[in-house]
Design an enzyme around this catalytic site. Structure first.
Site, short mmCIF file in Angstrom:
data_model
loop_
_atom_site.label_atom_id
_atom_site.label_comp_id
_atom_site.label_asym_id
_atom_site.label_seq_id
_atom_site.Cartn_x
_atom_site.Cartn_y
_atom_site.Cartn_z
N TRP A 184 0.86 -1.19 0.00
CA TRP A 184 0.00 0.00 0.00
C TRP A 184 0.89 1.24 0.00
O TRP A 184 1.84 1.34 0.78
CB TRP A 184 -0.93 0.04 1.23
CG TRP A 184 -1.62 1.38 1.28
CD1 TRP A 184 -2.58 1.83 0.41
CD2 TRP A 184 -1.34 2.47 2.16
NE1 TRP A 184 -2.91 3.13 0.71
CE2 TRP A 184 -2.17 3.54 1.78
CE3 TRP A 184 -0.46 2.65 3.24
CZ2 TRP A 184 -2.16 4.78 2.44
CZ3 TRP A 184 -0.45 3.88 3.89
CH2 TRP A 184 -1.29 4.92 3.49
N GLU A 225 -3.04 -3.03 -2.40
CA GLU A 225 -4.21 -2.42 -1.73
C GLU A 225 -4.54 -1.05 -2.31
O GLU A 225 -3.69 -0.15 -2.34
CB GLU A 225 -3.90 -2.27 -0.22
CG GLU A 225 -5.04 -1.66 0.58
CD GLU A 225 -4.69 -1.51 2.07
OE1 GLU A 225 -3.50 -1.65 2.44
OE2 GLU A 225 -5.62 -1.26 2.86
N LYS A 227 -7.05 2.55 -2.63
CA LYS A 227 -7.65 3.50 -1.70
C LYS A 227 -8.30 4.62 -2.48
O LYS A 227 -7.87 4.92 -3.60
CB LYS A 227 -6.55 4.04 -0.78
CG LYS A 227 -7.05 4.89 0.35
CD LYS A 227 -5.99 5.04 1.44
CE LYS A 227 -6.49 5.99 2.51
NZ LYS A 227 -5.62 6.02 3.67
N ASP A 258 -9.72 -3.08 1.37
CA ASP A 258 -9.84 -2.52 2.72
C ASP A 258 -11.25 -1.93 2.84
O ASP A 258 -11.67 -1.12 1.99
CB ASP A 258 -8.76 -1.45 2.93
CG ASP A 258 -8.78 -0.87 4.34
OD1 ASP A 258 -9.85 -0.38 4.76
OD2 ASP A 258 -7.74 -0.87 5.02
N HIS A 261 -11.79 1.89 2.28
CA HIS A 261 -11.12 2.56 1.16
C HIS A 261 -12.00 2.85 -0.04
O HIS A 261 -11.51 2.93 -1.17
CB HIS A 261 -9.90 1.74 0.73
CG HIS A 261 -8.78 1.84 1.70
ND1 HIS A 261 -7.50 1.41 1.44
CD2 HIS A 261 -8.75 2.34 2.96
CE1 HIS A 261 -6.74 1.62 2.49
NE2 HIS A 261 -7.47 2.18 3.43
N HIS A 285 -8.64 -6.32 4.31
CA HIS A 285 -8.33 -5.48 5.45
C HIS A 285 -9.68 -5.11 6.04
O HIS A 285 -10.34 -4.17 5.58
CB HIS A 285 -7.58 -4.22 5.02
CG HIS A 285 -6.10 -4.40 5.04
ND1 HIS A 285 -5.24 -3.35 4.94
CD2 HIS A 285 -5.34 -5.50 5.17
CE1 HIS A 285 -3.99 -3.81 4.99
NE2 HIS A 285 -4.04 -5.12 5.13
N ASP A 293 -12.22 7.07 6.23
CA ASP A 293 -11.42 5.88 6.49
C ASP A 293 -10.80 5.99 7.89
O ASP A 293 -9.60 6.08 8.06
CB ASP A 293 -10.33 5.79 5.41
CG ASP A 293 -9.44 4.58 5.59
OD1 ASP A 293 -9.92 3.57 6.13
OD2 ASP A 293 -8.27 4.64 5.17
N ASP A 295 -10.68 3.95 10.44
CA ASP A 295 -10.07 2.77 11.07
C ASP A 295 -10.53 2.54 12.50
O ASP A 295 -9.73 2.31 13.40
CB ASP A 295 -8.54 2.83 10.97
CG ASP A 295 -8.06 2.63 9.55
OD1 ASP A 295 -8.23 1.52 9.03
OD2 ASP A 295 -7.55 3.59 8.94
N ASP A 325 -7.53 -4.33 9.97
CA ASP A 325 -6.77 -3.09 9.85
C ASP A 325 -7.55 -1.95 10.51
O ASP A 325 -8.44 -1.37 9.90
CB ASP A 325 -6.50 -2.77 8.37
CG ASP A 325 -5.64 -1.53 8.21
OD1 ASP A 325 -5.06 -1.08 9.22
OD2 ASP A 325 -5.53 -1.01 7.07
C1 RNT Z 1 -4.03 2.81 4.81
C2 RNT Z 1 -4.13 1.36 4.56
C3 RNT Z 1 -3.02 0.52 5.12
C4 RNT Z 1 -2.62 0.92 6.52
C5 RNT Z 1 -1.69 -0.04 7.18
C6 RNT Z 1 -1.05 0.56 8.40
O1 RNT Z 1 -5.16 3.50 4.52
O2 RNT Z 1 -5.35 0.87 5.03
O3 RNT Z 1 -3.35 -0.81 5.03
O4 RNT Z 1 -3.73 1.08 7.34
O5 RNT Z 1 -0.78 -0.52 6.29
ZN ZN Z 2 -5.62 -1.26 4.94
#
Ligand code: RNT
Ligand code: ZN
Length: 417
Positions: A184, A225, A227, A258, A261, A285, A293, A295, A325
């Site tokens: 990523w 990955e 985004k 993810d 994302h 993720h 995003d 998290d 994640d």
């Molecule tokens: C960032 C991505 C990535 C990170 C990690 C820490 O938006 O989701 O995967 O969260 O690698």
């Molecule tokens: Zn991620």
């Protein structure tokens, strides 16, 4: 709790009525590993530089006491979390989490810097996964890494990514289970971008260079990955969904989805069946975006349940590498792991308890009445009793009993840091 088994026996009879064998489900669930991300344990800082600052358009908020400051502390915290999560799992490391002992440049990291993790993984019977860290570094300060206009910067990150694949292959070889390496890049632009194609070409070329070294699939698998945007990169992301999906599918790499994302009304549960038509394996993720995003810790919400249902209904479990994640610094970090991991497992359990063949049969015969009726009825079947029993037979705390253990660890260990 002596009634756990009794409740389970009743639940088992109830599920048998709809043709679901709960013993078989529990055996299956026990063997679905989830890759627990190490970075929840220290707010994505790592051990390269104790004063390190998180950049790359991602953010942790909160300052709950007790975060891990050294690899040993992090390993101890992870062990504590794993003791409260049923089944055998994996640990997902970022490149900044090595035992470095002094300053080691990212393009110079080697397997030896992760030997302690390997030793620890062997002792704990867990597999390891890996991630290059292309953020929180002076060479990523322009918001661009592998797509930077300056070749020196691009080459630096290419060398870092290559070094990471070597480390991942070492994990796989040592542990006898392939390490998934997830790529990523935070690369993007805050405002109107003119040469979008140019940066994407650099990223594709850079990745091709990174992957020009071949490793056996038994050692390591690569994932890319995508985004939609990051903080400070609101207008353009080089590694967009179309870019990463196109790249991964055309190069035989894994697509990493993810949950945070995509655009707010887009969900990854809806994408899985499409991606699986073309991709051999998928990396997830699993995260929880709240308005962006963000998290947040994964909870047992509709989207989590939908993801698990798709994996089970499509027979994708064996082709999916489930990783988490999220990073919340406002609550006990060990609790965050335990809540997220157990929720992922609960979602899988609910999906496995579904009479999916029966439901598919209703659908194939246009009996949509039965399909909807059954989907609604199973929502109130006694899955909780099955979950409690699963925890009990796997020797982890039943119900919220784990919370007491977390509080004790907080008092004895975390608050003394
Ligand atoms: C960032 C991505 C990535 C990170 C990690 C820490 O938006 O989701 O995967 O969260 O690698
Ligand atoms: Zn991620």
């Amino acid at each position: 709790m002596d009634y756990v088994k009794e409740s389970y026996e009743l639940a088992k009879k109830r599920y048998a009525e709809i043709g679901v064998d709960t013993d078989a489900v529990l055996e299956r669930l026990k063997n679905i590993p989830i890759s627990m991300h190490c970075w929840q344990g220290d707010d994505v800082i790592g051990f390269e530089n104790p004063d390190g600052e998180l950049t790359g358009g991602i953010q942790t908020t909160g300052n709950y006491p007790g975060k891990a400051r050294t690899p040993d502390e992090l390993r101890a915290d992870i062990e504590k979390a794993l003791s409260m999560i049923p089944g055998k799992h994996r640990i997902n490391l970022h490149a900044i989490y090595g035992d470095f002992e002094g300053n080691v440049e990212r393009d110079k990291i080697e397997p030896k810097h992760f030997a302690k993790w390997v030793e620890w993984a062997k002792k704990n019977g867990v597999g390891l996964d890996f991630n290059p860290t292309c953020f929180s570094h002076p060479m990523s300060a322009d918001g661009l890494t592998i797509s930077h206009p300056d070749k020196e910067v691009r080459d630096y990150w290419i060398r870092h990514c290559k070094a990471c694949r070597k480390i991942a292959a070492y994990f796989g070889e040592e542990l006898g289970t392939p390490a998934v390496t997830n790529f990523w890049f935070p690369d993007g632009m805050k405002d109107i971008t003119v040469n979008k194609y140019g940066m994407r070409k650099y990223m594709a070329e850079g990745l091709d260079e990174v992957f020009s070294v071949e490793y056996p699939e038994e050692y390591t698998l690569d994932a890319v990955e995508s985004k939609v945007f990051g903080i400070g990169a609101e207008s353009y992301t080089v590694g967009s969904n179309e870019f990463c999906t196109g790249y991964a599918i055309s190069r035989g790499k894994l697509v990493c989805l993810d949950a945070g994302h995509f655009h707010p009304t887009e969900v990854i549960s809806d994408k899985l069946s499409a991606i699986f038509c073309f991709s051999k394996d998928v990396l997830l993720h699993v995260s929880r975006p709240v308005r962006w995003d963000s998290d947040h810790v994964v909870i047992l919400n509709d989207e989590l349940k939908n993801i698990a249902e798709e994996l089970v209904r499509g027979n994708f479990i064996e082709r999916t590498h489930i990783g988490l994640d999220f990073f919340d610094a406002s609550i006990n970090r060990i609790a965050a792991w335990v809540i997220g991991m157990r929720n992922m497992q609960k979602a899988l359990l609910l999906a496995l308890l579904e009479p999916s063949e029966q439901l598919k049969e209703y659908e194939a015969t246009f009996d949509y009445t039965s399909r909807l009726a059954m989907l609604e009825e199973i929502k109130t079947l006694p899955a909780g009793a099955v979950w409690d029993y699963f925890c009990q037979i796997n020797n982890v705390p039943v119900g919220d009993a784990w919370l007491k253990e977390v509080k004790a660890y907080e008092n004895d260990v975390l608050l003394k840091r």
